[in-house]
Design an enzyme around this catalytic site. Structure first.
Site, PDB file in Angstrom:
ATOM      1  CB  THR A   1     -17.347   5.393   1.551  1.00  0.00           C
ATOM      2  OG1 THR A   1     -17.538   4.446   2.579  1.00  0.00           O
ATOM      3  CG2 THR A   1     -19.118   5.585   0.940  1.00  0.00           C
ATOM      4  N   GLY A   2     -14.268   5.635   0.597  1.00  0.00           N
ATOM      5  CA  GLY A   2     -13.028   5.479   0.893  1.00  0.00           C
ATOM      6  C   GLY A   2     -12.155   4.609  -0.278  1.00  0.00           C
ATOM      7  N   GLY A   3     -12.671   4.638  -1.198  1.00  0.00           N
ATOM      8  CA  GLY A   3     -12.161   3.769  -2.199  1.00  0.00           C
ATOM      9  C   GLY A   3     -11.067   4.126  -3.124  1.00  0.00           C
ATOM     10  CB  THR A   4      -9.000   7.284  -3.722  1.00  0.00           C
ATOM     11  OG1 THR A   4      -8.902   7.530  -2.032  1.00  0.00           O
ATOM     12  CG2 THR A   4     -10.399   7.956  -4.250  1.00  0.00           C
TER      13      THR A   4
ATOM     14  N   GLY B   1      -5.714   1.970  -0.626  1.00  0.00           N
ATOM     15  CA  GLY B   1      -5.926   0.702   0.391  1.00  0.00           C
ATOM     16  C   GLY B   1      -6.709  -0.297  -0.038  1.00  0.00           C
TER      17      GLY B   1
ATOM     18  N   GLY C   1     -10.002  -0.259   0.226  1.00  0.00           N
ATOM     19  CA  GLY C   1     -11.133   0.335  -0.709  1.00  0.00           C
ATOM     20  C   GLY C   1     -10.869   0.159  -1.978  1.00  0.00           C
TER      21      GLY C   1
ATOM     22  CE1 TYR D   1      -9.966   2.593  12.688  1.00  0.00           C
ATOM     23  CE2 TYR D   1      -9.402   0.884  14.216  1.00  0.00           C
ATOM     24  CZ  TYR D   1      -9.877   1.143  13.049  1.00  0.00           C
ATOM     25  OH  TYR D   1     -10.082   0.407  12.047  1.00  0.00           O
TER      26      TYR D   1
END
Length: 258
Positions: free
Chosen positions: A13-16, A18, A20, A151
């Site tokens: 997840t969040g792999g598009t 940076g 990920g 955060y």
């Protein structure tokens, strides 16, 4: 080229972009088939173009939406059939000091970083292979970033339930660990909305406060994440810091002079 992950199925997840995307690239290079998620149309399109022709399935999924998390599980079931490694990497970070933190910003951090992480695991757990692994992206223990209270709190909460999940999934021999990055070189340095000047200052602070006196790379985070997923087969319920010694109390050495 290594085929260490040949035949393995992974979700990032969040792999598009940076860290990920670096995890995705490392998995693909070693032979895995990967479903990766994102919510920004810009990064989704970039990932689709960059990963075209490889065993990667780019899926739009917003971790703030329970319906999209459920739809992700259906997509993973139809696409991969099972999951050997789950990397829960998505998240947001927005600067705001005490007087500037709004209720909406607080809720946004917890909805995406904490609630979204938990319910992603809940939705995908039935697809996880016995003996598989989950790796969360958290933040180092006792690391203080002024202006990142929402955060940090959301990531501390994620760490807390990661410990519980490690215990709950023991009967299935599913290992649950976390990787905790420090200052990592990415386009945004992990914080949304920074101006070029603010980013430069953030990098400078990272260099000055990190004992190894540099920022880390996304590839270094990916190496640690894959180690926890596949190599650390007798390790569960730990957090591996990838932060140049930042959270370990090491002194920052004086710079050498000529």
């Amino acid at each position: 080229m290594s085929d260490k992950f040949a035949g393995k199925k992974a979700v990032v997840t969040g792999g598009t972009h940076g860290m990920g995307l670096a995890i995705v690239e490392a998995l693909l290079a070693a032979g895995a088939e990967v479903v990766l998620t994102g919510r920004s149309e810009k990064t989704l399109a970039s990932a689709r173009n960059g990963l075209a022709g490889r065993a990667a399935h780019v899926v739009r999924s917003d971790a703030a939406s329970m319906s999209e998390i459920a739809a992700l599980a259906d997509t993973v079931r139809d696409t991969l059939g099972r999951v050997d490694y789950l990397f829960v990497n998505h998240g947001i970070a927005e600067f705001a000091e005490l007087a500037e933190v709004t209720e909406a910003a607080w809720d946004r951090h917890f909805t995406i970083n904490t609630k979204g992480a938990f319910f992603t695991v809940q939705a995908l757990a039935p697809l996880l292979s016995d003996g598989g692994a989950i790796v969360f992206t958290t933040v180092g223990n006792d690391v203080v970033f002024p202006g990142l209270s929402a955060y940090s709190a959301s990531k501390e909460a994620t760490r807390a339930f990661a410990h519980v999940l490690a215990a709950e999934l023991l009967p299935r021999q599913i290992r649950v660990n976390s990787v905790a990055p420090g200052f990592i070189e990415t386009p945004t340095m992990g914080v949304a909305g920074l101006s070029a000047q603010e980013r430069e200052e953030f990098v400078r602070q990272g260099h000055e406060s990190t004992p190894l006196q540099r920022t880390g790379t996304v590839e270094e985070v990916a190496t640690a994440a894959l180690f926890l997923a596949a190599d650390a087969t007798f390790t569960t319920n730990v957090e591996l810091a990838v932060d140049g010694g930042f959270a370990q109390g090491l002194p920052v050495p004086a710079r050498a002079t000529l």
